[in-house]
Design a protein around this motif. Structure first.
Motif, PDB file in Angstrom:
ATOM      1  N   ILE A  37       0.844  -1.198   0.000  1.00  0.00           N
ATOM      2  CA  ILE A  37       0.000   0.000   0.000  1.00  0.00           C
ATOM      3  C   ILE A  37       0.880   1.249   0.000  1.00  0.00           C
ATOM      4  O   ILE A  37       0.647   2.199  -0.760  1.00  0.00           O
ATOM      5  CB  ILE A  37      -0.962  -0.006   1.208  1.00  0.00           C
ATOM      6  N   SER A  38       1.905   1.235   0.844  1.00  0.00           N
ATOM      7  CA  SER A  38       2.814   2.373   0.940  1.00  0.00           C
ATOM      8  C   SER A  38       3.453   2.687  -0.404  1.00  0.00           C
ATOM      9  O   SER A  38       3.475   3.843  -0.845  1.00  0.00           O
ATOM     10  CB  SER A  38       3.897   2.068   1.982  1.00  0.00           C
ATOM     11  N   TYR A  39       3.961   1.668  -1.089  1.00  0.00           N
ATOM     12  CA  TYR A  39       4.625   1.903  -2.367  1.00  0.00           C
ATOM     13  C   TYR A  39       3.635   2.234  -3.479  1.00  0.00           C
ATOM     14  O   TYR A  39       3.976   2.986  -4.393  1.00  0.00           O
ATOM     15  CB  TYR A  39       5.518   0.726  -2.740  1.00  0.00           C
ATOM     16  N   ALA A  40       2.434   1.708  -3.403  1.00  0.00           N
ATOM     17  CA  ALA A  40       1.420   2.063  -4.406  1.00  0.00           C
ATOM     18  C   ALA A  40       1.098   3.561  -4.314  1.00  0.00           C
ATOM     19  O   ALA A  40       1.022   4.255  -5.336  1.00  0.00           O
ATOM     20  CB  ALA A  40       0.162   1.225  -4.217  1.00  0.00           C
ATOM     21  N   VAL A  41       0.928   4.046  -3.089  1.00  0.00           N
ATOM     22  CA  VAL A  41       0.658   5.472  -2.895  1.00  0.00           C
ATOM     23  C   VAL A  41       1.868   6.295  -3.327  1.00  0.00           C
ATOM     24  O   VAL A  41       1.734   7.307  -4.029  1.00  0.00           O
ATOM     25  CB  VAL A  41       0.280   5.765  -1.429  1.00  0.00           C
ATOM     26  N   ALA A  42       3.063   5.855  -2.938  1.00  0.00           N
ATOM     27  CA  ALA A  42       4.287   6.579  -3.323  1.00  0.00           C
ATOM     28  C   ALA A  42       4.440   6.623  -4.838  1.00  0.00           C
ATOM     29  O   ALA A  42       4.823   7.654  -5.402  1.00  0.00           O
ATOM     30  CB  ALA A  42       5.506   5.925  -2.680  1.00  0.00           C
ATOM     31  N   THR A  43       4.139   5.528  -5.500  1.00  0.00           N
ATOM     32  CA  THR A  43       4.242   5.481  -6.962  1.00  0.00           C
ATOM     33  C   THR A  43       3.269   6.455  -7.610  1.00  0.00           C
ATOM     34  O   THR A  43       3.639   7.215  -8.505  1.00  0.00           O
ATOM     35  CB  THR A  43       3.997   4.044  -7.473  1.00  0.00           C
ATOM     36  N   ALA A  44       2.027   6.433  -7.147  1.00  0.00           N
ATOM     37  CA  ALA A  44       1.019   7.338  -7.718  1.00  0.00           C
ATOM     38  C   ALA A  44       1.422   8.798  -7.526  1.00  0.00           C
ATOM     39  O   ALA A  44       1.335   9.612  -8.460  1.00  0.00           O
ATOM     40  CB  ALA A  44      -0.338   7.069  -7.077  1.00  0.00           C
ATOM     41  N   THR A  46       4.463   9.990  -7.029  1.00  0.00           N
ATOM     42  CA  THR A  46       5.670  10.290  -7.796  1.00  0.00           C
ATOM     43  C   THR A  46       5.344  10.479  -9.271  1.00  0.00           C
ATOM     44  O   THR A  46       5.841  11.418  -9.911  1.00  0.00           O
ATOM     45  CB  THR A  46       6.721   9.169  -7.608  1.00  0.00           C
ATOM     46  N   VAL A  47       4.519   9.616  -9.833  1.00  0.00           N
ATOM     47  CA  VAL A  47       4.121   9.758 -11.236  1.00  0.00           C
ATOM     48  C   VAL A  47       3.370  11.078 -11.419  1.00  0.00           C
ATOM     49  O   VAL A  47       3.603  11.815 -12.389  1.00  0.00           O
ATOM     50  CB  VAL A  47       3.277   8.556 -11.710  1.00  0.00           C
ATOM     51  N   GLY A  48       2.489  11.400 -10.482  1.00  0.00           N
ATOM     52  CA  GLY A  48       1.786  12.683 -10.546  1.00  0.00           C
ATOM     53  C   GLY A  48       2.744  13.855 -10.523  1.00  0.00           C
ATOM     54  O   GLY A  48       2.594  14.813 -11.286  1.00  0.00           O
ATOM     55  N   TYR A  49       3.760  13.777  -9.678  1.00  0.00           N
ATOM     56  CA  TYR A  49       4.764  14.846  -9.599  1.00  0.00           C
ATOM     57  C   TYR A  49       5.533  14.966 -10.908  1.00  0.00           C
ATOM     58  O   TYR A  49       5.800  16.079 -11.373  1.00  0.00           O
ATOM     59  CB  TYR A  49       5.716  14.612  -8.427  1.00  0.00           C
ATOM     60  N   VAL A  50       5.899  13.842 -11.496  1.00  0.00           N
ATOM     61  CA  VAL A  50       6.622  13.865 -12.778  1.00  0.00           C
ATOM     62  C   VAL A  50       5.780  14.583 -13.826  1.00  0.00           C
ATOM     63  O   VAL A  50       6.276  15.432 -14.578  1.00  0.00           O
ATOM     64  CB  VAL A  50       6.984  12.430 -13.243  1.00  0.00           C
ATOM     65  N   ILE A  51       4.510  14.284 -13.878  1.00  0.00           N
ATOM     66  CA  ILE A  51       3.618  14.891 -14.868  1.00  0.00           C
ATOM     67  C   ILE A  51       3.456  16.390 -14.607  1.00  0.00           C
ATOM     68  O   ILE A  51       3.597  17.208 -15.518  1.00  0.00           O
ATOM     69  CB  ILE A  51       2.253  14.170 -14.871  1.00  0.00           C
ATOM     70  N   VAL A  52       3.189  16.755 -13.372  1.00  0.00           N
ATOM     71  CA  VAL A  52       2.950  18.160 -13.030  1.00  0.00           C
ATOM     72  C   VAL A  52       4.219  18.995 -13.163  1.00  0.00           C
ATOM     73  O   VAL A  52       4.163  20.156 -13.590  1.00  0.00           O
ATOM     74  CB  VAL A  52       2.381  18.266 -11.591  1.00  0.00           C
ATOM     75  N   SER A  53       5.366  18.414 -12.815  1.00  0.00           N
ATOM     76  CA  SER A  53       6.615  19.183 -12.828  1.00  0.00           C
ATOM     77  C   SER A  53       7.172  19.378 -14.231  1.00  0.00           C
ATOM     78  O   SER A  53       8.061  20.214 -14.438  1.00  0.00           O
ATOM     79  CB  SER A  53       7.679  18.482 -11.983  1.00  0.00           C
TER      80      SER A  53
END
Length: 136
Positions: A37-44, A46-53
């Motif tokens: 669960i922790s890594y699933a949330v972290a992945t989501a 992080t991917v969101g940050y990559v897209i937004v940044s």
């Protein structure tokens, strides 16, 4: 303020908060489930940050392979941490785990050719002493 210090401080605080939350999670549900669960949330996030940044999505073969290898080691370390937190002392598990830099320093010196200095040797020795003091 030096940006390295700023981001190092953010890293320190967030990993400290993470391990407290991970400890409670590991006491309440199966540790590997908590890790997933922790890594699933972290992945989501992080991917969101990559897209937004607007970060570059270009991946070289070498970079991609090393990123995958890093992910494998991160997953193993994450699961080991959660399992360790569910059966051992938070102070011991986190202190020993946080000394990962000793492994990186030894690899840097022995494989990557980083220069050896008395302060590096002293730091590694003191880190090993820290592990002994916290675990015994």
């Amino acid at each position: 303020m030096n940006s390295g210090v700023l981001f190092g401080g953010i890293t320190m605080v967030t990993w400290g908060l993470w391990v407290v939350a991970a400890t409670y999670a590991s006491e309440s549900i199966a540790p590997v489930t908590a890790a997933a669960i922790s890594y699933a949330v972290a992945t989501a996030l992080t991917v969101g940050y990559v897209i937004v940044s607007g970060a570059s999505l270009a991946v070289t073969p070498k970079g991609g392979v090393f990123a995958v290898v890093a992910g494998v080691f991160a997953a193993i370390g994450l699961v080991a941490t959660y399992v360790g937190l569910s059966i051992g002392s938070t102070a011991t598990v986190t202190t020993v785990g946080a000394l990962y830099f000793v492994v990186a320093a030894l690899i840097g010196i022995t494989i990557l050719g980083d220069p050896v200095s008395p302060s590096k040797v002293a730091g590694i020795i003191l880190a090993v002493v820290a592990i002994a003091l916290i675990t015994y």
